[in-house]
Motif scaffolding. Structure first.
Motif, short mmCIF file in Angstrom:
data_model
loop_
_atom_site.label_atom_id
_atom_site.label_comp_id
_atom_site.label_asym_id
_atom_site.label_seq_id
_atom_site.Cartn_x
_atom_site.Cartn_y
_atom_site.Cartn_z
N VAL A 131 2.34 -6.23 -0.66
CA VAL A 131 3.29 -7.21 -0.11
C VAL A 131 4.68 -6.58 0.02
CG1 VAL A 131 4.40 -9.44 -0.49
CG2 VAL A 131 1.96 -9.14 -0.99
N LEU A 132 5.08 -5.85 -1.02
CA LEU A 132 6.38 -5.21 -1.01
C LEU A 132 6.48 -4.18 0.12
CD1 LEU A 132 9.06 -4.91 -2.68
CD2 LEU A 132 7.95 -3.01 -3.84
N TYR A 133 5.45 -3.39 0.32
CA TYR A 133 5.44 -2.37 1.36
C TYR A 133 5.49 -3.02 2.74
CZ TYR A 133 3.80 1.63 4.12
OH TYR A 133 3.68 2.62 5.05
N SER A 134 4.75 -4.12 2.94
CA SER A 134 4.76 -4.82 4.22
C SER A 134 6.14 -5.37 4.53
CB SER A 134 3.72 -5.95 4.23
OG SER A 134 2.42 -5.44 4.00
N PHE A 135 6.80 -5.94 3.53
CA PHE A 135 8.15 -6.48 3.74
C PHE A 135 9.14 -5.36 4.04
CE2 PHE A 135 11.33 -9.69 3.43
CZ PHE A 135 12.44 -9.07 2.91
N TYR A 136 9.02 -4.25 3.35
CA TYR A 136 9.93 -3.13 3.57
C TYR A 136 9.80 -2.57 4.99
CZ TYR A 136 11.83 1.60 3.33
OH TYR A 136 12.53 2.74 3.58
N TYR A 187 -4.35 -2.93 -12.66
CA TYR A 187 -4.29 -2.13 -11.44
C TYR A 187 -4.33 -3.02 -10.19
CZ TYR A 187 -5.01 2.27 -13.97
OH TYR A 187 -4.85 3.36 -14.78
N LEU A 188 -5.24 -3.99 -10.18
CA LEU A 188 -5.41 -4.85 -8.99
C LEU A 188 -4.15 -5.66 -8.70
CD1 LEU A 188 -7.20 -5.98 -6.76
CD2 LEU A 188 -8.01 -7.71 -8.39
N SER A 189 -3.57 -6.27 -9.73
CA SER A 189 -2.35 -7.07 -9.52
C SER A 189 -1.19 -6.21 -9.03
CB SER A 189 -1.98 -7.80 -10.81
OG SER A 189 -1.75 -6.86 -11.86
N PHE A 190 -1.07 -5.00 -9.60
CA PHE A 190 0.03 -4.12 -9.18
C PHE A 190 -0.18 -3.65 -7.74
CE2 PHE A 190 2.20 0.01 -8.92
CZ PHE A 190 3.47 -0.38 -9.30
N ILE A 191 -1.40 -3.33 -7.36
CA ILE A 191 -1.68 -2.87 -6.00
C ILE A 191 -1.41 -3.98 -4.99
CG2 ILE A 191 -3.53 -2.15 -4.44
CD1 ILE A 191 -4.75 -0.64 -6.82
N VAL A 214 3.63 5.26 -8.52
CA VAL A 214 4.43 5.66 -7.35
C VAL A 214 3.56 5.67 -6.10
CG1 VAL A 214 5.80 7.50 -6.33
CG2 VAL A 214 6.07 6.96 -8.75
N GLY A 215 2.32 6.20 -6.21
CA GLY A 215 1.42 6.21 -5.07
C GLY A 215 1.06 4.83 -4.59
N ALA A 216 0.93 3.85 -5.51
CA ALA A 216 0.64 2.48 -5.10
C ALA A 216 1.79 1.89 -4.30
CB ALA A 216 0.35 1.63 -6.34
N CYS A 217 3.03 2.20 -4.69
CA CYS A 217 4.18 1.72 -3.92
C CYS A 217 4.19 2.28 -2.50
CB CYS A 217 5.48 2.09 -4.64
SG CYS A 217 5.75 1.21 -6.18
N CYS A 218 3.68 3.47 -2.33
CA CYS A 218 3.64 4.12 -1.01
C CYS A 218 2.31 3.89 -0.30
CB CYS A 218 3.90 5.61 -1.15
SG CYS A 218 5.47 6.02 -1.91
N GLN A 219 1.46 3.01 -0.88
CA GLN A 219 0.15 2.70 -0.30
C GLN A 219 -0.74 3.93 -0.20
OE1 GLN A 219 -0.85 -0.76 0.58
NE2 GLN A 219 0.80 -0.71 -0.95
N HIS A 220 -0.66 4.83 -1.18
CA HIS A 220 -1.56 5.99 -1.29
C HIS A 220 -2.09 6.02 -2.73
CE1 HIS A 220 0.57 7.08 2.39
NE2 HIS A 220 -0.45 7.91 2.64
N ILE A 221 -3.20 5.31 -2.96
CA ILE A 221 -3.73 5.14 -4.30
C ILE A 221 -4.57 6.35 -4.69
CG2 ILE A 221 -5.02 3.61 -5.81
CD1 ILE A 221 -2.56 2.35 -4.60
N LEU A 222 -4.31 6.87 -5.89
CA LEU A 222 -5.13 7.95 -6.44
C LEU A 222 -6.48 7.40 -6.91
CD1 LEU A 222 -2.40 9.82 -8.51
CD2 LEU A 222 -3.24 10.38 -6.22
#
Length: 404
Positions: A204-209, A195-199, A174-182
């Motif tokens: 990209v998803l966050y930038s588009f949103y 981890y790297l591929s998901f981040i 969830v933190g990766a989706c919000c660009q706040h990585i633990l």
């Protein structure tokens, strides 16, 4: 080509004496007939300077006519002895039977002016960038990613040792989706690649949103309306008392029921009703906007939208059918267009008076952040309740750290 002097006198039908038309401005500025006649008179006076002819004004008696019928009193009639018609008139079959159109000298627009439709305060503004199927797919993706991370962490713990928790992996996804990585402690290459591929994907998803959300902030699609939406809405219609509508077009049938129930209002009452109630005022924009700019604050005016009923109505300069100087007048008006004189005469009224897009920077309103605030408040309340329950549970069951 040299323009030849005419040295003749023409009979001109007009609602106002063109030589003194400015004297009527204070009492007739809100009348579309005065504004259109003023344009025609200005063109006629320039033609007079070009060809050196004289004019005999024939002003009809309109005192006994209703205000909305005054503009039709100067329409050409068979054998009426008129050479030139000062007020520009639309192009239609009736006019062609009795008069000759010389040139279109400007365009006119009629339509509804209304305040932007009010939207619910609790609308889900932050869900607009993605459709519901996309959101469901993203939720499923986060759950799947958290499960994969959990099994990779368990595999690493069995081989190397360390800590493994599904709740931590879910929070990380969830933190990766919000660009706040633990903080990440991955030793095996497989876990690091996951981890790297998901981040990278969530970046990209966050930038588009965020870019799509910004486009909704700048251009709010919910504020757009058309005639069909107006006909189905609960807006009341009103017509400006001195409005002269052109001949009926088929588009009128869409809002025919609302127009039949509309009442005539004066300028001040109509504009106040638009700004304070759900009222759509039918008027011509060139008459209304100067009044709006003088009477109301720019922020209020910029909340208004237009719904065209008739668009780009060409108004023609007319003469009688047997007028001897039709070609000379056509050439004169064409020269006025080529040199920019005609555009200069109409510049202040033809162009939009208010440029609302540049009046102030776009600012987010409270209704656009109320859903995230409510979510945050609900989460805080829920976390507090769970904390109280946990404290009570651990104390009752003598669980560390409440019991040493």
């Amino acid at each position: 080509m040299t323009l030849r002097e005419m040295n003749v006198t023409f009979n001109v039908r007009t609602l106002y004496d063109c030589g003194y038309i400015e004297d009527y401005k204070e009492i007739s500025e809100l009348d579309p007939n005065w504004k259109q006649t003023m344009y025609g008179c200005q063109v006629l006076q320039i033609l007079q300077d070009m060809y050196k002819f004289n004019m005999n004004y024939m002003i009809p008696d309109t005192q006994s006519l209703p205000e909305e019928e005054r503009g039709f009193s100067i329409y050409p009639q068979s054998n009426d002895g008129i050479d030139i018609y000062a007020k520009p008139i639309g192009f239609n079959k009736q006019m062609l039977e009795t008069a000759c159109p010389i040139q279109a000298i400007f365009t006119w627009r009629y339509g509804f002016i209304l305040k932007r439709p009010y939207t619910s305060v609790l609308r889900k503004f932050y869900s607009l960038p993605f459709t519901r199927p996309v959101w469901n797919c993203l939720y499923l993706m986060v759950l799947m990613a958290s499960v994969i991370f959990f099994y990779l962490s368990r595999w690493e713990r069995r081989i190397i040792g360390g800590y493994s928790s599904y709740h931590y992996e879910l929070l990380l996804a969830v933190g990766a989706c919000c660009q706040h990585i633990l903080p990440l402690q991955a030793n095996m290459t497989s876990r690091r690649m996951a981890y790297l591929s998901f981040i990278m994907f969530t970046y990209v998803l966050y930038s588009f949103y965020t870019s799509n959300l910004l486009s909704h902030l700048v251009s709010d699609k919910d504020n757009s309306m058309d005639l069909e939406m107006l006909a189905k809405s609960d807006y009341e219609c009103a017509k400006l008392g001195n409005l002269n509508l052109p001949f009926k077009f088929k588009v009128c049938s869409i809002v025919q029921e609302k127009l039949s129930q509309a009442k005539y209002v004066n300028m001040n009452d109509g504009l106040n009703a638009v700004l304070t109630t759900r009222t759509a005022l039918l008027a011509d924009y060139m008459t209304v906007y100067p009044v709006l700019a003088n009477m109301f604050h720019t922020d209020d005016v910029c909340q208004l939208i237009e719904i065209d009923l008739y668009s780009n109505i060409k108004k023609y300069f007319y003469t009688s059918k047997d007028f001897s100087y039709k070609e000379e007048f056509k050439i004169g008006i064409l020269r006025m267009k080529e040199t920019g004189i005609l555009q200069k005469l109409l510049h202040e009224d033809i162009l939009p008076i208010l440029n609302c897009a540049n009046t102030y920077p776009m600012s987010a309103e409270f209704e656009q952040i109320i859903m995230p605030l409510c979510t945050l408040l609900g989460s805080c309340v829920g976390a507090t309740v769970i904390m109280i329950i946990e404290r009570w549970h651990y104390r009752r069951n003598k669980v560390w750290p409440y019991v040493n």
